[in-house]
Design a protein around this motif. Structure first.
Motif, PDB file in Angstrom:
ATOM      1  N   LEU A 140       0.810  -1.209   0.000  1.00 46.13           N
ATOM      2  CA  LEU A 140       0.000   0.000   0.000  1.00 46.13           C
ATOM      3  C   LEU A 140       0.846   1.264   0.000  1.00 46.13           C
ATOM      4  CD1 LEU A 140      -2.918  -0.913   2.406  1.00 46.13           C
ATOM      5  CD2 LEU A 140      -2.813  -1.090  -0.059  1.00 46.13           C
ATOM      6  N   LYS A 141       2.065   1.188   0.521  1.00 46.56           N
ATOM      7  CA  LYS A 141       2.937   2.361   0.550  1.00 46.56           C
ATOM      8  C   LYS A 141       3.546   2.625  -0.827  1.00 46.56           C
ATOM      9  CE  LYS A 141       4.160   1.897   5.443  1.00 46.56           C
ATOM     10  NZ  LYS A 141       5.263   1.703   6.416  1.00 46.56           N
ATOM     11  N   VAL A 142       3.669   1.571  -1.640  1.00 48.19           N
ATOM     12  CA  VAL A 142       4.305   1.703  -2.952  1.00 48.19           C
ATOM     13  C   VAL A 142       3.311   2.135  -4.017  1.00 48.19           C
ATOM     14  CG1 VAL A 142       5.529   0.465  -4.781  1.00 48.19           C
ATOM     15  CG2 VAL A 142       6.063   0.008  -2.372  1.00 48.19           C
ATOM     16  N   LEU A 143       2.128   1.543  -4.001  1.00 43.01           N
ATOM     17  CA  LEU A 143       1.146   1.787  -5.061  1.00 43.01           C
ATOM     18  C   LEU A 143       0.421   3.112  -4.850  1.00 43.01           C
ATOM     19  CD1 LEU A 143      -0.490  -1.748  -5.354  1.00 43.01           C
ATOM     20  CD2 LEU A 143       1.270  -0.757  -6.826  1.00 43.01           C
ATOM     21  N   PRO A 144       0.071   3.809  -5.941  1.00 46.69           N
ATOM     22  CA  PRO A 144      -0.739   5.027  -5.815  1.00 46.69           C
ATOM     23  C   PRO A 144      -2.167   4.679  -5.401  1.00 46.69           C
ATOM     24  CG  PRO A 144      -0.409   4.463  -8.112  1.00 46.69           C
ATOM     25  CD  PRO A 144       0.458   3.531  -7.329  1.00 46.69           C
ATOM     26  N   ASP A 145      -2.843   5.680  -4.804  1.00 42.98           N
ATOM     27  CA  ASP A 145      -4.204   5.449  -4.306  1.00 42.98           C
ATOM     28  C   ASP A 145      -5.143   4.977  -5.413  1.00 42.98           C
ATOM     29  OD1 ASP A 145      -3.329   6.156  -1.865  1.00 42.98           O
ATOM     30  OD2 ASP A 145      -4.277   8.139  -1.828  1.00 42.98           O
ATOM     31  N   GLU A 146      -5.021   5.582  -6.594  1.00 39.84           N
ATOM     32  CA  GLU A 146      -5.933   5.217  -7.686  1.00 39.84           C
ATOM     33  C   GLU A 146      -5.851   3.731  -8.015  1.00 39.84           C
ATOM     34  OE1 GLU A 146      -3.867   7.659  -7.683  1.00 39.84           O
ATOM     35  OE2 GLU A 146      -4.988   9.522  -8.005  1.00 39.84           O
ATOM     36  N   LEU A 147      -4.627   3.181  -8.031  1.00 44.30           N
ATOM     37  CA  LEU A 147      -4.446   1.765  -8.356  1.00 44.30           C
ATOM     38  C   LEU A 147      -4.970   0.865  -7.242  1.00 44.30           C
ATOM     39  CD1 LEU A 147      -3.429  -0.248 -10.387  1.00 44.30           C
ATOM     40  CD2 LEU A 147      -1.131  -0.047  -9.409  1.00 44.30           C
ATOM     41  N   ILE A 148      -4.778   1.299  -5.996  1.00 46.52           N
ATOM     42  CA  ILE A 148      -5.300   0.518  -4.858  1.00 46.52           C
ATOM     43  C   ILE A 148      -6.816   0.426  -4.932  1.00 46.52           C
ATOM     44  CG2 ILE A 148      -5.546   0.477  -2.350  1.00 46.52           C
ATOM     45  CD1 ILE A 148      -2.760   1.815  -2.228  1.00 46.52           C
ATOM     46  N   PHE A 149      -7.451   1.588  -5.179  1.00 51.48           N
ATOM     47  CA  PHE A 149      -8.911   1.572  -5.285  1.00 51.48           C
ATOM     48  C   PHE A 149      -9.357   0.708  -6.463  1.00 51.48           C
ATOM     49  CE2 PHE A 149      -8.908   5.677  -2.853  1.00 51.48           C
ATOM     50  CZ  PHE A 149      -9.609   5.181  -1.770  1.00 51.48           C
ATOM     51  N   HIS A 150      -8.613   0.766  -7.549  1.00 56.64           N
ATOM     52  CA  HIS A 150      -8.967  -0.043  -8.713  1.00 56.64           C
ATOM     53  C   HIS A 150      -8.914  -1.539  -8.377  1.00 56.64           C
ATOM     54  CE1 HIS A 150      -9.412  -1.043 -12.939  1.00 56.64           C
ATOM     55  NE2 HIS A 150      -8.412  -1.921 -12.795  1.00 56.64           N
ATOM     56  N   ILE A 151      -7.938  -1.945  -7.608  1.00 61.73           N
ATOM     57  CA  ILE A 151      -7.812  -3.360  -7.201  1.00 61.73           C
ATOM     58  C   ILE A 151      -8.960  -3.750  -6.263  1.00 61.73           C
ATOM     59  CG2 ILE A 151      -6.390  -5.014  -5.920  1.00 61.73           C
ATOM     60  CD1 ILE A 151      -3.932  -3.414  -6.915  1.00 61.73           C
ATOM     61  N   PHE A 152      -9.221  -2.891  -5.276  1.00 65.40           N
ATOM     62  CA  PHE A 152     -10.257  -3.198  -4.288  1.00 65.40           C
ATOM     63  C   PHE A 152     -11.659  -3.231  -4.903  1.00 65.40           C
ATOM     64  CE2 PHE A 152      -7.756  -1.706  -0.282  1.00 65.40           C
ATOM     65  CZ  PHE A 152      -6.959  -2.840  -0.404  1.00 65.40           C
ATOM     66  N   ARG A 153     -11.865  -2.554  -6.031  1.00 63.48           N
ATOM     67  CA  ARG A 153     -13.194  -2.526  -6.664  1.00 63.48           C
ATOM     68  C   ARG A 153     -13.631  -3.907  -7.150  1.00 63.48           C
ATOM     69  NH1 ARG A 153     -13.005   2.964 -10.413  1.00 63.48           N
ATOM     70  NH2 ARG A 153     -13.335   4.452  -8.728  1.00 63.48           N
ATOM     71  N   TYR A 154     -12.686  -4.816  -7.307  1.00 63.74           N
ATOM     72  CA  TYR A 154     -13.044  -6.160  -7.769  1.00 63.74           C
ATOM     73  C   TYR A 154     -13.568  -7.041  -6.636  1.00 63.74           C
ATOM     74  CZ  TYR A 154     -10.804  -5.152 -12.239  1.00 63.74           C
ATOM     75  OH  TYR A 154     -10.487  -4.614 -13.467  1.00 63.74           O
ATOM     76  N   LEU A 155     -13.540  -6.548  -5.405  1.00 60.91           N
ATOM     77  CA  LEU A 155     -14.005  -7.332  -4.260  1.00 60.91           C
ATOM     78  C   LEU A 155     -15.504  -7.167  -4.077  1.00 60.91           C
ATOM     79  CD1 LEU A 155     -11.171  -6.430  -1.705  1.00 60.91           C
ATOM     80  CD2 LEU A 155     -11.335  -8.477  -3.156  1.00 60.91           C
ATOM     81  N   ASP A 156     -16.133  -8.175  -3.437  1.00 61.55           N
ATOM     82  CA  ASP A 156     -17.547  -8.037  -3.083  1.00 61.55           C
ATOM     83  C   ASP A 156     -17.660  -7.365  -1.720  1.00 61.55           C
ATOM     84  OD1 ASP A 156     -16.935  -9.976  -1.181  1.00 61.55           O
ATOM     85  OD2 ASP A 156     -17.793 -11.614  -2.364  1.00 61.55           O
ATOM     86  N   ALA A 157     -18.911  -7.090  -1.312  1.00 59.26           N
ATOM     87  CA  ALA A 157     -19.138  -6.336  -0.077  1.00 59.26           C
ATOM     88  C   ALA A 157     -18.568  -7.048   1.149  1.00 59.26           C
ATOM     89  CB  ALA A 157     -20.639  -6.088   0.100  1.00 59.26           C
TER      90      ALA A 157
END
Length: 626
Positions: free
Chosen positions: A3-20
């Motif tokens: 999380l410290k290496v990746l930009p916020d936009e990419l982190i959110f993009h990855i997390f969007r593939y998760l279910d609730a």
């Protein structure tokens, strides 16, 4: 470290593939992950993926976020004006397609001020800030949960019909569309193929989530040809008041097929709530043979969704719904009148108290579902069959729906095939019950390896009325076993509604029984055909005489030859027809069909009969080469 290496936009993009559920688990990983997991962007994405909301992209945001659209409106008067201006069928087709496109475009527009009674500055707060963004994470979570509830446990939310634009007869009122059986609402006749009608209903509670509309166009089986009177298009309007000018939502136009079957129209993915519903009916397909006027006739109308009493436990969503409804002048009337001037929190408390018995009943039903599921797992399918057959709600019981019975039958057959049955009652009780059933059903029955038949026999033994699906299954078993006594007893005792489909099952097997069913269902065309096949010409002629169409007699005579390949039978039918209808035109038409018009032109009636019988016998006795 990731999380410290990746930009916020990419982190959110990855997390969007998760279910609730997975996003919720992120809260437990670390404080940093909790920050990402609780961010509005992520929960917006979950909501839009799992709920009824339509979305568009917001171009002016730094990070593109889908925006929840406000509830939208289309003016019915605009559509009516366009439809009434049509002159030809080609123009009608083109214009209705254009109307559908325009309707879809206008879904993206915000409602007019006069419909909301609020200013432009307040509109955004109603539909976005307060409706969506307040307590956004909880709101998104609960909306996802509400979506699942509406998908898995929808119910009929129409309470009563309050107004129809027209009625052809007082016995064909709007409330007939809510009754089980072959009742119907009919508009008045019109020479205008593109005329407009509407049906307005009050929902079961002042606030309901509406997800689907189901309707069945009516088939007038008692009229020649069995015409079906569907509208060409429908749309759905929703409001919180019975006033026809206060709609805050109107759907796109849906095309309706001119068939006598259930047709479903989805309101989702738009999240629509309201207390009143109007079905707008555009155009007409069919003329009535008797007066050559166009009619719209509906057999059944259902709105599926969820009343607020079923999701009061979702506090944030329930509160938002009440706030929105109050700003749209929700009509709290009747037993809800005391809620009119209360605050949102007080309304929720009152509603919780008011619906406590309802929710207890619903909880009891869910508990029964779980119990029956467990019994099936343990192999006790006979116990489950008896419990379903003893349901207190009668034909409206959820457990007696086609969907539930199909599920029960599938699982029970698996148990039987795997020999996993476990009896729930004692051996003496079971033996006594099976003896009673053998007397009732007959020794040839395969009841104890046929789950649905086992269930049907308990149902009949308890004196219950059968649903259409249950009646059809009983008919199929009767045909399979070539044993009709139980079915016939149910028929004459009116334990189910006679339908055309039920008669069709017996037509090629047991014509007399099929005729009895068609007669009870008033399917005139098939009553005539069966009467001709059974050589009951007197009854066939009587039915044909009701239509006052001479050409129908000519068609019937051809059917007589088709069924019996006999000139004598054609003559018998002609004699019955001429005796019951003293019409020179009918006599001429029938003689022309026989090919003896010139020979019989001046013969008196008594001599005519003798002549055509002799002619028919001569034709049948003649060799093929003659």
């Amino acid at each position: 470290m990731l999380l410290k290496v990746l930009p916020d936009e990419l982190i959110f993009h990855i997390f969007r593939y998760l279910d609730a559920k997975s996003v919720s688990n992120l809260f437990l990983v670390s404080k940093n992950w909790k920050v990402y997991a609780s961010h509005e962007i992520l929960w917006r994405e979950l909501l839009l993926r799992n709920s009824f909301f339509k979305i568009i992209d917001e171009e002016d945001l730094e990070v593109k976020l889908p925006r929840i659209l406000p509830l939208k409106t289309i003016r019915v008067s605009d559509i009516i004006a366009n439809i009434n201006s049509l002159n030809t069928r080609e123009e009608e087709s083109n214009t209705l397609e254009l109307l559908k496109d325009r309707a879809t475009e206008r879904l993206l527009q915000e409602p007019k001020n006069e419909n909301l009674n609020v200013s432009n500055s307040e509109k955004k707060n109603i539909f976005v800030d307060e409706w969506i963004l307040k307590d956004n994470i909880e709101f998104f979570k609960e909306t996802c949960e509400l979506t699942k509830l509406v998908e898995l446990e929808p119910s009929q939310i129409i309470g009563e019909g309050i107004y129809a634009s027209s009625e052809d007869h007082e016995s064909q009122s709007i409330n007939e569309t809510l009754e089980l059986g072959n009742t119907f609402w009919s508009s008045k006749g019109s020479a205008d193929e593109f005329s407009f009608e509407f049906l307005r209903y009050k929902l079961v509670q002042p606030i309901c989530v509406i997800s689907q509309i189901e309707l069945i166009p009516f088939k007038a089986a008692f009229q020649p040809g069995g015409p079906i009177y569907a509208p060409k298009y429908i749309s759905v309007s929703v409001s919180f008041t019975p006033n026809g000018n206060d709609f805050h939502y109107t759907s796109e136009l849906f095309a309706v097929k001119n068939i006598n079957k259930v047709q479903t129209f989805n309101i989702k993915p738009v999240f629509v709530i309201g207390g009143y519903l109007q079905i707008n009916l555009f155009g007409r397909n069919t003329r009535q043979p008797a007066d050559q006027l166009y009619y719209t006739v509906l057999q059944s109308v259902k709105a599926l969704g969820l009343p607020i009493g079923c999701f009061l436990n979702l506090k944030t969503v329930a509160k938002s719904c009440i706030e929105l409804s109050n700003k749209l002048n929700c009509k709290w009337e009747g037993k809800f009148q005391s809620f009119q001037n209360g605050g949102v929190d007080n309304n929720i408390k009152h509603l919780e108290r008011f619906f406590r018995p309802f929710m207890s009943s619903r909880e009891g039903q869910n508990n029964l579902k779980s119990e029956l599921k467990n019994e099936l797992r343990n192999g006790n399918w006979k116990y489950v069959a008896r419990r379903i057959a003893a349901a207190d709600e009668g034909v409206e019981s959820e457990f007696r729906s086609q969907k539930y019975l199909t599920w029960f039958e599938k699982n029970a057959k698996l148990i039987i095939e795997n020999k996993q049955e476990q009896e729930t009652s004692s051996e003496d009780e079971e033996e006594e019950q099976e003896c009673q059933l053998k007397v009732f059903i007959g020794p040839q029955s395969n009841t104890f390896t046929e789950p649905i038949l086992y269930y049907l026999k308990f149902l009949i033994k308890n004196g219950h009325t059968l649903t259409q699906y249950e009646a059809e299954r009983l008919a199929l078993y009767s045909i399979k076993k070539n044993s009709y006594q139980v079915f016939y007893n149910c028929l004459i005792n009116e334990k189910f509604s006679s339908t055309e489909e039920l008669g069709d099952l017996f037509r090629s097997i047991y014509l007399t029984l099929a005729l009895d069913i068609y007669t009870r269902a008033m399917v005139v065309d098939k009553m005539i055909d069966c009467s001709l096949q059974l050589k009951r010409y007197n009854g066939a002629v009587h039915l044909l005489s009701l239509g006052l169409n001479i050409q129908e007699f000519e068609v019937a005579m051809k059917k007589v030859y088709q069924f019996h390949s006999s000139f004598v039978e054609m003559v018998k039918f002609s004699v019955y027809a001429m005796r019951q209808n003293n019409s020179p035109i009918l006599r001429t038409t029938l003689m022309e069909s026989l090919g003896v018009a010139e020979e019989t032109l001046h013969l008196p009636d008594w001599e005519l009969e003798r002549y055509i019988f002799g002619w028919a016998e001569q034709k049948e006795n003649a060799s093929p080469n003659t």
